[in-house]
Design a protein around this motif. Structure first.
Motif, PDB file in Angstrom:
ATOM      1  N   ARG A   1     -11.555 -17.275   5.957  1.00 17.88           N
ATOM      2  CA  ARG A   1     -10.521 -16.280   5.692  1.00 17.88           C
ATOM      3  C   ARG A   1     -10.992 -14.896   6.151  1.00 17.88           C
TER       4      ARG A   1
ATOM      5  N   PHE B   1      -9.283 -12.930   9.273  1.00 17.94           N
ATOM      6  CA  PHE B   1      -8.731 -11.613   8.941  1.00 17.94           C
ATOM      7  C   PHE B   1      -9.309 -10.544   9.872  1.00 17.94           C
TER       8      PHE B   1
ATOM      9  N   THR C   1      -2.935 -10.941   5.943  1.00 22.89           N
ATOM     10  CA  THR C   1      -3.148 -12.169   5.170  1.00 22.89           C
ATOM     11  C   THR C   1      -2.179 -13.256   5.600  1.00 22.89           C
ATOM     12  N   TRP C   2      -0.951 -12.873   5.992  1.00 26.20           N
ATOM     13  CA  TRP C   2      -0.003 -13.886   6.449  1.00 26.20           C
ATOM     14  C   TRP C   2      -0.498 -14.551   7.732  1.00 26.20           C
TER      15      TRP C   2
ATOM     16  N   VAL D   1      -3.700 -15.012   8.530  1.00 29.21           N
ATOM     17  CA  VAL D   1      -4.759 -15.932   8.101  1.00 29.21           C
ATOM     18  C   VAL D   1      -4.152 -17.234   7.598  1.00 29.21           C
ATOM     19  N   ASP D   2      -3.118 -17.131   6.762  1.00 31.96           N
ATOM     20  CA  ASP D   2      -2.461 -18.321   6.216  1.00 31.96           C
ATOM     21  C   ASP D   2      -1.875 -19.189   7.326  1.00 31.96           C
TER      22      ASP D   2
END
Length: 371
Positions: free
Chosen positions: A183, A187, A193-194, A196-197
């Motif tokens: 993560r 990043f 963060t979206w 990374v997801d």
């Protein structure tokens, strides 16, 4: 005996000498050549990335049907080879390539020439400033700060060349926490963060297991970067042994070859290099010379105030530093297999020591000619 007979005898004698000489030369080649190859394909710092590693990466049965259907063959080869070469998950590299440019198939600005609105370029969408200041850089002679890389051996780091861009992306992920802290690494690639997801979800779909897995274990040829960062040949040998134990289980009191405890793998790694240090964590802590935080280097030991009978002045857990912020450790029975982890954010960190600075070890090094 005629003159002709004498001539034939000399010819046979000469032929026999030639045959024997050639046989001797062939024997020298057969014996010496592998030694030379071993010497020059394993330079200081450890293990080169050669055909064995590339073939191992290519042969792994870890692709889902989605990956086979979606990733172009030439890109898949590069994701797997450069992932193995640097030590990051191939499917995470592939997920970034998919998210950024659909593996180079996108026709948007900046993929094949120029930059997009943000200044990013190439199939892995590097910011030109992050790449090194310009799209093409002669990595053999130019000085630059960035991830410009030569993935195809032509000496040029070309942000539009998939081989170069994917190698650069692998290095960027590695430098920022991969393969363990994915993560954080992703990043750093794109501060959202979206993002990374999304990348992790694509990576899961590409893996046959449906999970973002760690790297194959016990093959230092496929992860040479830790060994290549060793400050000496001696430390490289210590790291080489320890890294080869990845994937094996923890066992209290274990010193291999099938399982190790935390101090056991450290003890055996040093023993593999010809050096004797104390066997237990409690003995290893006072043995090495203390090192200030931030000054630790590969081959040093990092200690934690955890485990039975431990206290701040007598730590009960130890790891072997393999790179800044990274250690290899055999942690506990329920903590999973031996692996490389991060230590800077771990609680109860007590300090660092350097066993190689202990006078006894220095004498061993001198006596055995290991320096």
């Amino acid at each position: 005996m005629t003159a002709g007979g004498m001539g034939s005898g000399r010819s046979r004698g000469h032929l026999l000498i030639v045959v024997l000489a050639l046989s001797g030369l062939l024997l020298v080649v057969l014996v010496v050549a592998p030694m030379l190859l071993t010497t020059f394909t394993l330079p200081f710092g450890g293990l080169g990335f050669g055909a064995d590693c590339a073939e191992a990466a290519a042969d792994r049965e870890d692709l889902s049907k989605t990956a086979r259907d979606d990733i172009p063959e030439d890109y898949l080869k590069l994701y797997k080879e450069h992932g193995a070469r640097i030590g990051v998950q191939w499917n995470v590299l592939a997920a970034i390539g998919k998210r950024e440019t659909d593996h180079g198939r996108s026709t948007l600005p900046g993929v094949r020439s120029g930059t997009n609105y943000a200044g990013a370029a190439g199939p892995m969408q590097f910011l030109i400033s992050t790449w090194g200041g310009k799209p093409q850089i002669d990595v053999r002679s130019e000085k630059f700060n960035g991830y410009a890389s030569d993935g195809d051996g032509d000496g040029i780091g070309d942000v539009y060349n998939p081989a170069d861009a994917i190698l650069g992306a692998a290095k960027m992920l590695k430098r920022n926490g991969a393969p363990d802290d994915l993560r954080r690494a992703i990043f750093a690639y794109n501060h959202a963060t979206w993002y990374v997801d999304q990348v992790l979800e694509i990576a899961r779909r590409y893996a046959a297991s449906g999970e973002v897995e760690t790297l194959p274990d016990s093959n230092p040829l496929c992860d040479p970067s830790y060994v290549n960062g060793a400050p000496s040949r001696l430390v490289a040998k210590i790291l080489d042994y320890a890294l080869a134990q990845r994937g094996k289980p923890y066992r209290w009191g274990g010193t291999g070859p099938d399982a190790f405890d935390c101090s056991g793998i450290v003890y055996m790694a040093y023993r593999h290099a010809g050096l004797t240090i104390p066997r237990t964590t409690f003995g290893q802590w006072p043995f090495g010379v203390r090192i200030e935080p931030g000054e630790e280097q590969p081959g040093d030991l990092v200690f934690f105030n955890t485990g039975p009978g431990t206290r701040p002045d007598s730590p009960g857990h130890v790891g072997l530093v393999v790179a800044p912020g990274k250690m290899i450790e055999a942690r506990c029975t329920n903590c999973g297999p031996i692996k490389v982890t991060t230590y800077r954010d771990r609680p109860a960190l007590v300090g660092f020591t350097r066993p190689l600075e202990n006078p006894e070890v220095k004498e061993q090094v001198r006596r055995l000619g290991l320096a």
